[in-house]
Design a protein around this motif. Structure first.
Motif, mmCIF file in Angstrom:
data_model
loop_
_atom_site.group_PDB
_atom_site.id
_atom_site.type_symbol
_atom_site.label_atom_id
_atom_site.label_comp_id
_atom_site.label_asym_id
_atom_site.label_seq_id
_atom_site.Cartn_x
_atom_site.Cartn_y
_atom_site.Cartn_z
ATOM 1 N N ALA A 400 27.972 75.279 24.247
ATOM 2 C CA ALA A 400 28.274 76.125 25.397
ATOM 3 C C ALA A 400 26.995 76.543 26.118
ATOM 4 C CB ALA A 400 29.058 77.356 24.952
ATOM 5 N N LEU A 401 25.923 76.832 25.361
ATOM 6 C CA LEU A 401 24.655 77.194 25.980
ATOM 7 C C LEU A 401 24.092 76.021 26.786
ATOM 8 C CD1 LEU A 401 22.259 79.067 26.466
ATOM 9 C CD2 LEU A 401 21.303 78.295 24.286
ATOM 10 N N ALA A 402 24.160 74.814 26.225
ATOM 11 C CA ALA A 402 23.674 73.644 26.955
ATOM 12 C C ALA A 402 24.430 73.474 28.267
ATOM 13 C CB ALA A 402 23.821 72.388 26.090
ATOM 14 N N HIS A 403 25.728 73.705 28.225
ATOM 15 C CA HIS A 403 26.530 73.585 29.440
ATOM 16 C C HIS A 403 26.166 74.675 30.445
ATOM 17 C CE1 HIS A 403 30.114 73.714 32.041
ATOM 18 N NE2 HIS A 403 30.258 72.437 31.726
ATOM 19 N N ALA A 404 25.939 75.895 29.974
ATOM 20 C CA ALA A 404 25.573 76.997 30.863
ATOM 21 C C ALA A 404 24.234 76.729 31.544
ATOM 22 C CB ALA A 404 25.518 78.311 30.076
ATOM 23 N N ARG A 405 23.266 76.211 30.795
ATOM 24 C CA ARG A 405 21.959 75.921 31.385
ATOM 25 C C ARG A 405 22.057 74.794 32.396
ATOM 26 N NH1 ARG A 405 17.624 74.641 27.303
ATOM 27 N NH2 ARG A 405 16.212 75.241 28.986
ATOM 28 N N ALA A 406 22.861 73.790 32.098
ATOM 29 C CA ALA A 406 22.988 72.655 33.011
ATOM 30 C C ALA A 406 23.658 73.055 34.310
ATOM 31 C CB ALA A 406 23.772 71.538 32.337
ATOM 32 N N THR A 407 24.638 73.934 34.215
ATOM 33 C CA THR A 407 25.368 74.354 35.414
ATOM 34 C C THR A 407 24.790 75.621 36.025
ATOM 35 O OG1 THR A 407 26.930 75.589 34.020
ATOM 36 C CG2 THR A 407 27.509 73.317 34.586
ATOM 37 N N ARG A 408 23.714 76.138 35.423
ATOM 38 C CA ARG A 408 23.046 77.364 35.897
ATOM 39 C C ARG A 408 24.015 78.551 35.939
ATOM 40 N NH1 ARG A 408 20.518 73.149 38.508
ATOM 41 N NH2 ARG A 408 18.231 73.175 38.371
ATOM 42 N N ALA A 409 24.912 78.568 34.986
ATOM 43 C CA ALA A 409 25.849 79.687 34.843
ATOM 44 C C ALA A 409 25.261 80.699 33.866
ATOM 45 C CB ALA A 409 27.200 79.186 34.330
ATOM 46 N N PRO A 410 25.450 81.993 34.090
ATOM 47 C CA PRO A 410 24.891 82.985 33.156
ATOM 48 C C PRO A 410 25.579 82.990 31.799
ATOM 49 C CG PRO A 410 26.248 84.055 34.816
ATOM 50 C CD PRO A 410 26.127 82.623 35.230
ATOM 51 N N LEU A 411 26.834 82.511 31.742
ATOM 52 C CA LEU A 411 27.587 82.536 30.489
ATOM 53 C C LEU A 411 28.632 81.428 30.491
ATOM 54 C CD1 LEU A 411 28.705 83.910 27.840
ATOM 55 C CD2 LEU A 411 30.163 85.269 29.343
ATOM 56 N N THR A 412 28.711 80.714 29.372
ATOM 57 C CA THR A 412 29.791 79.750 29.164
ATOM 58 C C THR A 412 30.414 80.036 27.808
ATOM 59 O OG1 THR A 412 28.808 78.003 30.515
ATOM 60 C CG2 THR A 412 30.387 77.322 28.849
ATOM 61 N N VAL A 413 31.735 80.146 27.786
ATOM 62 C CA VAL A 413 32.476 80.346 26.539
ATOM 63 C C VAL A 413 33.240 79.073 26.250
ATOM 64 C CG1 VAL A 413 34.234 81.695 25.347
ATOM 65 C CG2 VAL A 413 32.696 82.808 26.971
ATOM 66 N N ASP A 414 32.977 78.458 25.106
ATOM 67 C CA ASP A 414 33.623 77.206 24.720
ATOM 68 C C ASP A 414 34.744 77.533 23.743
ATOM 69 O OD1 ASP A 414 34.375 74.673 23.979
ATOM 70 O OD2 ASP A 414 32.337 73.897 23.881
ATOM 71 N N ALA A 415 35.948 77.624 24.250
ATOM 72 C CA ALA A 415 37.090 77.945 23.393
ATOM 73 C C ALA A 415 37.547 76.697 22.648
ATOM 74 C CB ALA A 415 38.238 78.496 24.237
ATOM 75 N N PRO A 416 38.109 76.859 21.466
ATOM 76 C CA PRO A 416 38.602 75.695 20.721
ATOM 77 C C PRO A 416 39.729 75.013 21.475
ATOM 78 C CG PRO A 416 39.386 77.730 19.733
ATOM 79 C CD PRO A 416 38.396 78.130 20.781
ATOM 80 N N THR A 417 39.789 73.707 21.374
ATOM 81 C CA THR A 417 40.824 72.947 22.058
ATOM 82 C C THR A 417 41.819 72.402 21.051
ATOM 83 O OG1 THR A 417 39.518 70.922 21.928
ATOM 84 C CG2 THR A 417 39.253 72.274 23.897
ATOM 85 N N GLY A 418 43.042 72.227 21.503
ATOM 86 C CA GLY A 418 44.062 71.643 20.657
ATOM 87 C C GLY A 418 44.448 70.288 21.212
ATOM 88 N N GLY A 419 45.675 70.157 21.696
ATOM 89 C CA GLY A 419 46.095 68.917 22.310
ATOM 90 C C GLY A 419 46.193 67.790 21.303
ATOM 91 N N LEU A 420 45.901 66.551 21.791
ATOM 92 C CA LEU A 420 46.041 65.366 20.957
ATOM 93 C C LEU A 420 45.106 65.394 19.754
ATOM 94 C CD1 LEU A 420 46.351 62.628 23.720
ATOM 95 C CD2 LEU A 420 48.173 63.571 22.303
ATOM 96 N N ALA A 421 43.906 65.987 19.930
ATOM 97 C CA ALA A 421 42.951 66.011 18.822
ATOM 98 C C ALA A 421 43.521 66.747 17.614
ATOM 99 C CB ALA A 421 41.644 66.664 19.263
ATOM 100 N N ALA A 422 44.379 67.745 17.878
ATOM 101 C CA ALA A 422 44.938 68.522 16.773
ATOM 102 C C ALA A 422 45.948 67.723 15.954
ATOM 103 C CB ALA A 422 45.608 69.793 17.320
ATOM 104 N N LEU A 423 46.402 66.564 16.492
ATOM 105 C CA LEU A 423 47.385 65.748 15.781
ATOM 106 C C LEU A 423 46.746 64.882 14.713
ATOM 107 C CD1 LEU A 423 49.549 64.614 18.838
ATOM 108 C CD2 LEU A 423 49.944 66.541 17.296
ATOM 109 N N VAL A 424 45.420 64.710 14.767
ATOM 110 C CA VAL A 424 44.728 63.849 13.800
ATOM 111 C C VAL A 424 44.209 64.730 12.667
ATOM 112 C CG1 VAL A 424 42.852 62.210 13.465
ATOM 113 C CG2 VAL A 424 44.041 62.311 15.665
ATOM 114 N N PRO A 425 44.505 64.415 11.418
ATOM 115 C CA PRO A 425 43.980 65.205 10.294
ATOM 116 C C PRO A 425 42.459 65.305 10.371
ATOM 117 C CG PRO A 425 45.643 63.673 9.528
ATOM 118 C CD PRO A 425 45.378 63.318 10.955
ATOM 119 N N PRO A 426 41.889 66.480 10.171
ATOM 120 C CA PRO A 426 40.445 66.660 10.315
ATOM 121 C C PRO A 426 39.627 65.708 9.446
ATOM 122 C CG PRO A 426 41.552 68.782 10.131
ATOM 123 C CD PRO A 426 42.585 67.743 9.854
ATOM 124 N N GLU A 427 40.074 65.441 8.203
ATOM 125 C CA GLU A 427 39.298 64.561 7.336
ATOM 126 C C GLU A 427 39.234 63.147 7.904
ATOM 127 O OE1 GLU A 427 41.885 66.309 6.494
ATOM 128 O OE2 GLU A 427 41.082 67.947 5.271
#
Length: 503
Positions: A400-427
């Motif tokens: 999130a910090l890398a994204h904030a610096r690249a976009t020159r934003a004072p703050l970026t919050v990277d929330a967890p995502t679900g969607g299709l990725a959540a359908l695949v077992p983490p292991e």
């Protein structure tokens, strides 16, 4: 014909960007008059004035464009009513008037001299051979010298306070050093106004009473209390600062004079005293501290989770200063204090981000739920998470910090995502990612992750990673060669992004 003569000034309103250090001290008018090469001569008004900036205007009424504290320079092109003109300058808060003779006026009008004497506005005669820009440059040079002196003073005070904090009796030592640096009295008070420690010259009883009343204003016994307050009593400057830690302690200061960097010095002391007061904590806070120590000594998050408490959430923040300067322990501590936590890691090397951990508690919960930008810092934050997922949250905050610096934003919050990725077992997802990305070194994988997160932008990726755009091109090209894929193919990018999110 109204042009600002100071860089970054505005004709309509003052700049709102907060300074990253102590503000520039005002320039005494006498220092400008002492520059013999300018040939300036005071011909009316008082000798004492403080200059904050320079402004040039030939308007009949420049009042709407003044901020206060200016040395206003004018040749009197539209001067018709000196009394009204000077009255409006004083009403706007101008510090002094510099009047250039020739070619409009052969001499300074007598009516203008009398008006400046009547209103108490210093009037300077500017000789024909002295351009207004030369005066402005001289003021800028004096301001730069004054700011350098003030920065050195604040740095010396910071070092002295840090040394005092390392003594066996740190709280009295810090207060003594603070009173010495500010030339006044420093008192640590409870929320009820009881004196815990004090150092320095005691003010008169009336000023001492006013200081105690001011301390009650910031004592955090009720919601909405300000974190600091200032006042004056006679010739004594008073200020009070609430300390962190939830104990209701207040740092109260009384000084005979107030320099521009004093607030910065006091802020450093507030951070130190807040941390030094941390041992006076309740059983719950002590248990959390013990749990964190156990974690640092090798215990797993799952083992210490019961001690840290089930309430949560915990948020990880990565931060860098927006001016590019490295953050030392004190500036990092000040950031943590502004976020309501003492859990700050600034000892990670000169080129790495400061890490801040926000844990359970009324203040941290509020900030963790809705992170807000901090002046002078670029922040990347994870979403609130359980203590058992702090390692993953740390990686999210870094991204999130890398994204904030690249976009020159004072703050970026990277929330967890679900969607299709959540359908695949983490292991299974992790195993696939390790196999797919095995040919890449860590720097190459980091570059590819950043590049994909910024939609393939070379320039923004270079900014985020702190490298040249050609370096980014070379690394991405090398990634394509090692992985034997076409990185212009959207399907390839999608699969690589999924894999990189698992690492």
């Amino acid at each position: 014909m109204d042009e600002p003569s100071m860089p970054n000034s505005s004709a309509g309103a003052p700049q709102t960007t907060p300074p990253t250090g102590p503000p520039t001290p005002p320039i005494p008018l006498a220092e400008l008059l002492a520059r013999e090469e300018l040939g300036l001569r005071r011909i009316a008004g008082p000798a004492d004035a403080d200059l904050l900036w320079v402004h040039t205007s030939e308007m009949a009424d420049p009042y709407p464009y003044l901020l206060g504290g200016e040395l206003l320079l004018s040749a009197g092109v539209l001067l018709t009513d000196p009394d009204h003109y000077v009255g409006r300058l004083v009403e706007a808060g101008a510090a002094a008037l510099g009047f250039g003779v020739r070619p409009v006026h052969e001499t300074v009008p007598r009516a203008l001299i009398e008006a400046c004497d009547r209103y108490g506005l210093p009037l300077l005669e500017v000789p024909p051979e002295t351009p207004f820009t030369t005066i402005a440059r001289a003021v800028w040079r004096l301001m730069a010298e004054a700011r350098h002196r003030e920065l050195r003073r604040v740095t010396r005070a910071q070092q002295a306070l840090a040394t005092a904090a390392a003594r066996p009796d740190p709280v009295p030592a810090v207060l003594h050093q603070l009173a010495t640096q500010l030339g006044g009295r420093a008192v640590l008070l409870t929320a009820r106004g009881q004196e815990v420690h004090a150092a320095g010259r005691r003010p008169d009883p009336e000023a001492a009473g006013a200081l105690t009343r001011l301390a009650r204003v910031v004592a955090r016994e009720r919601p909405g209390s300000p974190s600091s307050a200032t006042d004056t009593h006679g010739g004594t400057h008073l200020s009070a600062y609430a300390l962190g830690g939830g104990e209701g302690l207040v740092l109260a200061l009384s000084t005979r004079q107030r320099e521009s960097g004093d607030h910065t010095v006091a802020g450093i002391a507030v951070v130190l005293l807040s941390l030094l007061a941390a041992p006076h904590q309740g059983a719950d806070a002590a248990g959390r501290s013990a749990a964190l120590v156990r974690m640092l000594l090798g215990a797993s998050p799952a083992e210490v989770a019961p001690l840290l408490g089930p309430t949560g959430p915990w948020t990880v923040i990565h931060a860098r200063r927006t001016d590019g300067a490295p953050a030392d322990a004190l500036t990092a501590g000040a950031l943590g204090a502004s976020l309501g936590t003492a859990l700050v890691d600034a000892e990670r090397g000169a080129g790495e981000a400061v890490r801040v951990l926000l844990g359970p508690g009324p203040e941290a919960d509020r900030i963790a739920a809705r992170p807000t930008p901090r002046p002078g810092w670029t922040l990347g934050a994870s979403a609130p998470t359980a203590v058992t997922a702090l390692a993953a949250a740390d990686a999210v905050a870094a991204r999130a910090l890398a994204h904030a610096r690249a976009t020159r934003a004072p703050l970026t919050v990277d929330a967890p995502t679900g969607g299709l990725a959540a359908l695949v077992p983490p292991e299974q997802a992790a195993a696939h990612a390790r196999a797919l990305l095995a040919p890449l070194t860590a720097p190459l994988a980091d570059t590819l992750r950043c590049w994909l997160s910024l939609h393939g932008s070379w320039d923004r990726t270079a900014v985020a990673l702190g490298v040249h755009r050609n370096t980014v091109r070379q690394r991405i090209g090398r990634c394509g060669e090692l992985l034997a894929v076409d990185l212009d193919d959207m399907d390839v990018r999608t699969e690589l992004w999924f894999a990189l999110r698992q690492t």
